[in-house]
Motif scaffolding. Sequence first.
Motif, PDB file in Angstrom:
ATOM      1  N   ILE A 204       5.615  -5.552  -6.539  1.00 49.86           N
ATOM      2  CA  ILE A 204       4.503  -5.172  -7.420  1.00 49.86           C
ATOM      3  C   ILE A 204       3.936  -3.789  -7.080  1.00 49.86           C
ATOM      4  N   ALA A 205       4.450  -3.146  -6.027  1.00 46.80           N
ATOM      5  CA  ALA A 205       4.015  -1.791  -5.677  1.00 46.80           C
ATOM      6  C   ALA A 205       4.822  -0.792  -6.504  1.00 46.80           C
ATOM      7  N   VAL A 206       4.495  -0.689  -7.780  1.00 50.84           N
ATOM      8  CA  VAL A 206       5.326   0.093  -8.712  1.00 50.84           C
ATOM      9  C   VAL A 206       4.766   1.475  -9.018  1.00 50.84           C
ATOM     10  N   ASP A 207       3.492   1.711  -8.730  1.00 49.20           N
ATOM     11  CA  ASP A 207       2.892   3.015  -9.018  1.00 49.20           C
ATOM     12  C   ASP A 207       1.798   3.292  -7.995  1.00 49.20           C
ATOM     13  N   ALA A 208       1.212   4.494  -8.081  1.00 51.84           N
ATOM     14  CA  ALA A 208       0.209   4.898  -7.092  1.00 51.84           C
ATOM     15  C   ALA A 208      -0.988   3.951  -7.073  1.00 51.84           C
ATOM     16  N   GLU A 209      -1.427   3.513  -8.254  1.00 52.66           N
ATOM     17  CA  GLU A 209      -2.592   2.636  -8.321  1.00 52.66           C
ATOM     18  C   GLU A 209      -2.335   1.309  -7.617  1.00 52.66           C
ATOM     19  N   SER A 210      -1.186   0.693  -7.884  1.00 49.42           N
ATOM     20  CA  SER A 210      -0.876  -0.599  -7.267  1.00 49.42           C
ATOM     21  C   SER A 210      -0.697  -0.452  -5.759  1.00 49.42           C
ATOM     22  N   LYS A 211      -0.100   0.654  -5.327  1.00 49.68           N
ATOM     23  CA  LYS A 211       0.091   0.877  -3.891  1.00 49.68           C
ATOM     24  C   LYS A 211      -1.246   1.021  -3.169  1.00 49.68           C
ATOM     25  N   LEU A 212      -2.181   1.704  -3.812  1.00 54.83           N
ATOM     26  CA  LEU A 212      -3.504   1.864  -3.215  1.00 54.83           C
ATOM     27  C   LEU A 212      -4.250   0.528  -3.156  1.00 54.83           C
ATOM     28  N   LEU A 213      -4.161  -0.245  -4.241  1.00 48.32           N
ATOM     29  CA  LEU A 213      -4.847  -1.541  -4.273  1.00 48.32           C
ATOM     30  C   LEU A 213      -4.321  -2.478  -3.191  1.00 48.32           C
TER      31      LEU A 213
END
Length: 411
Positions: free
Chosen positions: A217-226
Amino acid sequence: MVRVRDDLCITVPSFFKCPISLDVMKSPVSLCTGVSYDRSSIQRWLDGGNNTCPATMQVLQTKDFIPNRTLHSLIQIWSDSVRHQTASEPVPSPDQALRAIADLQTDSLRFGSLAKLLHFAKDSHQNKLFLAKAEGFVNKLVRFLGNVDAGETARSIEFLEQVVIVLGLILENVEDREGLKNSMLKEKQQSLDSLLLVLRRGSSDSKIASARVLQFIAVDAESKLLIAEKEGVVTELLKSAAPERDPALIENALASLVAISTPKRNKLRLVNLGAVKTLSKLLTEPNSGAAVVEKVLKLVATASSTREGRREICEDAACVSAVLNKVLKVSSAATEHAVTTLWSVCYLFRDRKAQEAVTQANGLTKILLLMQSNCAPQVRQMCTDLLKIFRVNSKSCLSCYDTNTTHIMPF
């Protein structure tokens, strides 16, 4: 005694149980008193300020503990034999799997239904694909993850483990990756709470599945930060990557960390949580596979892209030497990551300790050999920069590298 099926109970040997939790130990460790406990249980006991052995009440001379690998092996053999006893249960048919999905709606049938679906998914790739495409099934799993039992009972954690393992098995066949990400990272992020709970208290298999879900689910910068900003997630992934852990768990935890580490804030979080020390230990492990070493070196290179990370690496001469030692020994990707780190600390950061560590480990010879090989242009350029910083001239090069080849000189 544990119930593995409605019609089958298995007696658990007493010395396989943790004296604190009374559950079968997942990661047995021994205190200086010689008594073994499950790692998570004894860690909570010690973190609570206790300085005695829970079983004997002896005052501990040291709070350090060591993995009880012999006991771990015995428990693994016993667990495998239990699984073998239950393996005779027939694999559900697709129709029975659909019925089990429907039964997930009923509280009293939910646990048994999920166990059947897990058995079904493990049997074949076709079954995994079937479940991934079954209408509403993935959404049901996500809803279960979003309803964490506040009491964190053993039963609820076991159920969450099964949910995460099933989800981990069918991940690669989920077509709407973006939709899965959005549903798991919605406002309250309760799914992340469940994944974190599994990372903290689950079995090795469920921790592996949890790490795989986080990576997926770490597919973009936003998800990685969350994901990284969820308190405890990065810490637990680093613990799961510790050298004494199961090799498959180490690899999956590292893969998850690689996936979420690209934003600068996440790089700094990794460094501040002591990632460099963990990674340095992994690099010196003699039995680490190529896939693990590649991921470790990737994370070290990631850390070296920050000032704080370079400082941590330079303070650990053993880490610099271990990175250099992997050049030309593992894979082209591993070599590129290693050279990137050396370039960052020796050329970009101009750290004297790191430069001395490279020199003492005969690093110039390795750099010359690498330049002579069919390495990537960016690797060749970094090697050229490294040679310049060491002020290498043709005579000093040839004095430490016995060859008539001169075309590799960068000047």
